[in-house]
Write a protein that holds these residues in place. Structure first.
Motif, PDB file in Angstrom:
ATOM      1  N   VAL A  33     -54.436  37.736  22.287  1.00  0.00           N
ATOM      2  CA  VAL A  33     -53.223  36.618  22.419  1.00  0.00           C
ATOM      3  C   VAL A  33     -53.263  35.917  23.508  1.00  0.00           C
ATOM      4  O   VAL A  33     -53.498  36.138  24.605  1.00  0.00           O
ATOM      5  CB  VAL A  33     -51.859  37.294  22.449  1.00  0.00           C
ATOM      6  N   LEU A  34     -53.721  34.580  23.388  1.00  0.00           N
ATOM      7  CA  LEU A  34     -53.787  33.492  24.466  1.00  0.00           C
ATOM      8  C   LEU A  34     -52.643  32.682  24.740  1.00  0.00           C
ATOM      9  O   LEU A  34     -52.109  32.467  25.848  1.00  0.00           O
ATOM     10  CB  LEU A  34     -55.068  32.502  24.060  1.00  0.00           C
ATOM     11  N   GLY A  35     -52.030  32.227  23.672  1.00  0.00           N
ATOM     12  CA  GLY A  35     -50.677  31.664  24.020  1.00  0.00           C
ATOM     13  C   GLY A  35     -49.733  31.596  22.835  1.00  0.00           C
ATOM     14  O   GLY A  35     -50.117  31.676  21.404  1.00  0.00           O
ATOM     15  N   TRP A  67     -40.562  27.208  13.837  1.00  0.00           N
ATOM     16  CA  TRP A  67     -41.546  28.383  13.726  1.00  0.00           C
ATOM     17  C   TRP A  67     -42.359  28.516  15.061  1.00  0.00           C
ATOM     18  O   TRP A  67     -42.654  27.625  15.738  1.00  0.00           O
ATOM     19  CB  TRP A  67     -42.307  27.959  12.542  1.00  0.00           C
ATOM     20  N   MET A  68     -42.817  29.740  15.078  1.00  0.00           N
ATOM     21  CA  MET A  68     -43.821  30.019  16.073  1.00  0.00           C
ATOM     22  C   MET A  68     -45.322  29.986  15.791  1.00  0.00           C
ATOM     23  O   MET A  68     -45.568  30.393  14.599  1.00  0.00           O
ATOM     24  CB  MET A  68     -43.391  31.516  16.789  1.00  0.00           C
ATOM     25  N   GLU A  69     -46.125  29.580  16.518  1.00  0.00           N
ATOM     26  CA  GLU A  69     -47.503  29.525  16.506  1.00  0.00           C
ATOM     27  C   GLU A  69     -48.086  30.290  17.631  1.00  0.00           C
ATOM     28  O   GLU A  69     -48.086  29.913  18.898  1.00  0.00           O
ATOM     29  CB  GLU A  69     -48.002  28.096  16.287  1.00  0.00           C
ATOM     30  N   THR A  70     -48.841  31.249  17.255  1.00  0.00           N
ATOM     31  CA  THR A  70     -49.401  32.195  18.199  1.00  0.00           C
ATOM     32  C   THR A  70     -51.172  31.888  17.969  1.00  0.00           C
ATOM     33  O   THR A  70     -51.478  32.257  17.238  1.00  0.00           O
ATOM     34  CB  THR A  70     -48.944  33.596  17.937  1.00  0.00           C
ATOM     35  N   LEU A  71     -51.501  31.505  19.229  1.00  0.00           N
ATOM     36  CA  LEU A  71     -53.032  31.535  19.356  1.00  0.00           C
ATOM     37  C   LEU A  71     -53.685  32.608  19.771  1.00  0.00           C
ATOM     38  O   LEU A  71     -53.330  33.167  20.968  1.00  0.00           O
ATOM     39  CB  LEU A  71     -53.235  30.192  20.235  1.00  0.00           C
ATOM     40  N   VAL A  72     -54.736  33.069  19.063  1.00  0.00           N
ATOM     41  CA  VAL A  72     -55.247  34.173  19.286  1.00  0.00           C
ATOM     42  C   VAL A  72     -56.967  33.917  19.245  1.00  0.00           C
ATOM     43  O   VAL A  72     -57.309  32.821  18.849  1.00  0.00           O
ATOM     44  CB  VAL A  72     -55.389  35.378  18.415  1.00  0.00           C
ATOM     45  N   HIS A  73     -57.768  34.965  19.855  1.00  0.00           N
ATOM     46  CA  HIS A  73     -59.039  34.575  20.208  1.00  0.00           C
ATOM     47  C   HIS A  73     -60.004  35.660  20.303  1.00  0.00           C
ATOM     48  O   HIS A  73     -59.608  36.719  20.456  1.00  0.00           O
ATOM     49  CB  HIS A  73     -59.192  33.721  21.524  1.00  0.00           C
ATOM     50  N   TYR A 109     -61.222  30.938  17.348  1.00  0.00           N
ATOM     51  CA  TYR A 109     -59.758  31.047  17.543  1.00  0.00           C
ATOM     52  C   TYR A 109     -59.047  31.073  16.109  1.00  0.00           C
ATOM     53  O   TYR A 109     -59.418  30.582  14.967  1.00  0.00           O
ATOM     54  CB  TYR A 109     -58.949  29.443  18.149  1.00  0.00           C
ATOM     55  N   ARG A 110     -57.729  31.724  16.151  1.00  0.00           N
ATOM     56  CA  ARG A 110     -57.065  31.573  14.884  1.00  0.00           C
ATOM     57  C   ARG A 110     -55.650  31.401  15.205  1.00  0.00           C
ATOM     58  O   ARG A 110     -55.195  31.788  16.413  1.00  0.00           O
ATOM     59  CB  ARG A 110     -57.022  33.055  14.228  1.00  0.00           C
ATOM     60  N   TRP A 111     -54.882  31.238  14.295  1.00  0.00           N
ATOM     61  CA  TRP A 111     -53.274  31.048  14.663  1.00  0.00           C
ATOM     62  C   TRP A 111     -52.414  32.004  13.672  1.00  0.00           C
ATOM     63  O   TRP A 111     -52.936  32.112  12.509  1.00  0.00           O
ATOM     64  CB  TRP A 111     -53.055  29.819  14.406  1.00  0.00           C
ATOM     65  N   LEU A 112     -51.728  32.528  14.384  1.00  0.00           N
ATOM     66  CA  LEU A 112     -50.893  33.513  13.622  1.00  0.00           C
ATOM     67  C   LEU A 112     -49.216  32.737  13.566  1.00  0.00           C
ATOM     68  O   LEU A 112     -48.686  32.856  14.679  1.00  0.00           O
ATOM     69  CB  LEU A 112     -50.563  34.893  14.206  1.00  0.00           C
TER      70      LEU A 112
END
Lengths: 671, 61
Positions: A296-298, A311-317, A323-326
């Motif tokens: 999780v980056l941000g 809503w929440m958007e979680t940036l992962v790498h 990158y993907r967004w959850l």
């Protein structure tokens, strides 16, 4: 391979391929160009900066059945921020190309073959995003006409490029994953064509992770991060994606830090309430999805003011996948990838571009859908103006609270394709609904409750239907097998067969007696006269099931059929009766003209069959009867019951599924 | 609750029961057993009338 010395510093430099036009001296950073037998130094270029790429000079792979090697790279920076790698590729057939690596997405380009080069008549400034350009009989759409500059390099290059060299380019793409770029850095524009490729498809070997730990470029995937001190409060912040990160948001003071130029500066101050501290996911947290590890980056919170929803958007790498967004909304989760291809978009529909969703499709091990095909069409569902209200962590672009974007969602459960338009740029992403159990399992977290539905949510029953479908098929196969086996092993032998007429009573005296005193000797004598006895037959190997079939021509009447199996030796009879009635009008009918009686367990013995019809009433007068008795008949009704039992759960699930879809779609219409 | 396991058990029980039931001829038997009939009932209508007549018309007598 040619080994020689740098004309500038004397260090060893290599020209390993005929395609190599220049090589960068690792010692003095000179770009050494080979012209005939001479070596020239035109420029210098900085060393590349850490960017978390899994590739390195020396990495090998395969593309279109050709082996290739990465021999060098240029790091280029977009004029509007953000930068990417252009890896110089030499194929085993002596040709060369470029492997673009941006945000983890890979695109392989090669120069158009000699003799097939597309003449470019338009000037760089004449290309408009969205316009159609035909290259090599392929109709591309212009994605972007932009400028970049070279910021770093290493290894060997098929061109000479120095620090700060300007690279005007026009990027083009098709819906089917083909890509092209027009390089305007020379007087004559050069066209490169290729396609978007997946990391796994290139069969890479000799990746950076395989370098020895003391190698200057060694880096363990996802493990390395450096520390950035917040220019505002001095807090020590972790940066995990090196130079790919353009902004970092201080969790202590809310400063938005610009990482694109040194020294780092604060470009915005988020209205910081610290409320992102209680998010489901934490920065630095790791999870397993798509079979790889994500960090999780941000995270950011977006809001649609029009409907007052957030809503929440979680940036992962991940080093290899990018990158993907959850995305998390009301306890529903969507796994989102950025699209590099251009989808075919109409006003209310959009079609998935080639290759999209390939990796995010099968991540749900108990999922219900396959990956989308290139022609999967999604329908416009909702859109609106969104605003970023909270932000934390590191991002690959300069984001800050207050940023706005126009969103449009196109849906075909479990897929959602979204366009995001901001400051004239439009980007696309493809998301897949992710079951909360998979999210919880992937990140090892307790998830908050879920409520409502989302437009791309697949029916929850699909998970069970998918699991039960083959079980049902197996069970029904067993049922059918049982029917076949019992049918094959049963003789179904007819032991009595007859046709006769049951006369309507016409004698007024008998009719009167039957009505007033049915137990009288006269009535008994009349009824006895209708009794039919049939020759005795054997029932061997009992118990066996016997079936008595009585057919009539009843139409507007009724009768009673009495049957008996009489065992003369034992003086025992099995008596049964069946009422048969049939009435019909122009558009209705009730009852049946026939009856079937199963005697399921008749013991071994010798039996005589006795049949006694009781005439009730019949508009047509006499009743014609056909009678048959069969022994050793299969009891298929058992298997009918078993079929009903194994099928009912699926029927219930299908009904619940239909109800869910109706409820989901109704909710969306109301909103 | 592992519903797939529940379904497995249900299906197995249904199929097993059906197989045993079909093989052993178990089902609702619509017949009444009448005993102590004379051996010549075939030729003696008064000795053996159908259960229906015996029970309903003659009141079981």
């Amino acid at each position: 391979m040619t080994r020689t010395n740098c004309p500038s510093c004397g260090a060893l430099v290599l020209f390993s391929s005929q395609a190599t036009l220049a090589t960068i001296c690792g010692s003095c950073r000179s770009v050494v160009r080979q012209v005939g037998a001479s070596l020239l130094v035109d420029a210098k270029v900085s060393a590349v900066v850490e960017d978390a790429s899994p590739l390195c000079v020396g990495t090998t792979g395969r593309y279109d059945s050709r082996a290739f090697q990465l021999v060098g790279r240029l790091q280029v920076k977009h004029a509007q921020g953000g930068f990417w790698n252009e890896w110089a590729v030499v194929f085993d057939d002596g040709r060369w190309g470029w492997l673009g690596e941006a945000m983890g997405a890979l695109t392989m380009y090669e120069p158009e073959p000699a003799g097939q080069r597309t003449p470019i008549t338009q000037g760089f400034g004449d290309f408009i995003p969205g316009e159609v350009v035909e290259i090599g009989q392929v109709r591309f759409r212009v994605r972007e006409a932009g400028r970049a500059i070279v910021t770093g390099g290493e290894g060997e290059l098929p061109c000479a490029a120095g620090q700060g060299w300007s690279l005007p380019f026009v990027d083009l793409a098709t819906h089917r994953g083909e890509a092209a770029t027009i390089d305007f850095s020379d007087d004559t524009p050069e066209v490169y064509v290729g396609r978007v490729v997946d990391f796994e498809d290139l069969a890479f070997a000799g990746l950076r992770e395989s370098l020895p730990a003391d190698h200057p470029m060694a880096r363990v995937a996802n493990a390395a991060c450096d520390t950035v001190n917040c220019p505002s409060c001095g807090g020590g912040l972790e940066r995990r994606t090196g130079a790919q990160a353009e902004s970092l948001h201080c969790p202590y003071c809310g400063a938005a830090i610009d990482l694109t130029k040194s020294p780092f500066t604060v470009f915005a101050k988020n209205d910081w309430s610290g409320s992102l501290a209680n998010t489901t996911f934490k920065i630095g947290q790791k999870g397993q999805l798509e079979g790889v590890e994500w960090v999780v980056l941000g995270m950011l919170e977006r809001r649609l003011p029009r409907w007052d929803i957030a809503w929440m958007e979680t940036l992962v790498h991940n080093d290899r996948r990018g990158y993907r967004w959850l995305v998390e909304f009301q306890g529903h989760y969507t796994w989102v990838e950025h699209l590099n291809s251009v989808p075919l978009a109409k006003v209310t529909e959009v079609m998935v571009p080639a290759g999209a969703g390939r990796e995010i499709a099968p991540l749900d091990s108990e999922g219900t859908t396959r990956r989308p095909t290139v022609d999967t069409t999604l329908t416009f569902r909702e859109g609106g103006s969104s605003v970023v209200t909270k932000v934390a962590g590191e991002f690959y672009w300069k984001i800050k609270a207050g940023d706005t974007a126009e969103l449009k969602d196109f849906v075909k459960p479990p897929w959602v394709m979204s366009s995001e338009e901001s400051e004239g740029e439009r980007s696309w992403s493809l998301g897949r609904y992710l079951h909360r159990d998979d999210v919880a399992r992937a990140f090892g977290v307790e998830l908050p409750g879920r409520w409502g539905t989302v437009p791309h949510q697949p029916p929850p029953q699909d998970r069970w239907l998918k699991k039960l479908w083959w079980r049902w098929l197996l069970a029904v196969s067993a049922v059918v097998l049982g029917v076949i086996v019992t049918a094959a092993t049963s003789k179904r032998e007819i032991v009595v067969s007859d046709s006769f007429i049951v006369p309507a009573p016409t004698d007024p005296a008998v009719l009167q007696i039957l009505k007033s005193d049915p137990g009288s000797p006269i009535a008994d004598a009349y009824l006895d006269s209708l009794v039919r006895w049939y020759p005795a037959f054997e029932v061997p190997s009992g118990p066996q099931a016997l079936e008595v079939l009585v057919g009539t021509n009843l139409n507007g009447g009724w009768m009673i059929a009495h049957g008996s199996l009489y065992d003369e030796e034992k003086g025992v009879a099995l008596d049964f009766q069946e009422d048969i009635s049939y009435y019909a009008g122009p558009d209705w009918s009730e009852g049946s003209t026939a009856a079937s009686v199963i005697l399921p367990s008749v013991d071994t013995g010798k039996y005589s069959f006795r049949f006694e019809p009781i005439f009730g009433e019949h508009a047509g007068g006499d009743i014609a009867v056909t009678l048959s008795v069969s022994r050793d008949v299969p009891l298929h009704r058992w298997y009918g019951l078993a079929f009903f039992i194994v099928t009912m759960p699926l029927v219930w699930l299908v009904i619940a599924r239909i109800a869910f879809i109706a409820r989901r779609d109704k909710q969306e219409e109301e909103e | 609750m592992n519903w797939t396991r529940v379904y497995d058990v249900l299906a197995l029980a249904a199929i097993s029961t059906a197989t045993v039931g079909a093989l052993r001829g178990v089902w609702t038997d619509p017949s009444e057993r009448v005993e102590n009939l004379p051996k010549d009932a075939r030729n003696n209508p008064a000795a053996y009338r159908s259960h229906y007549r015996h029970v309903i018309i003659h009141g079981g007598k």
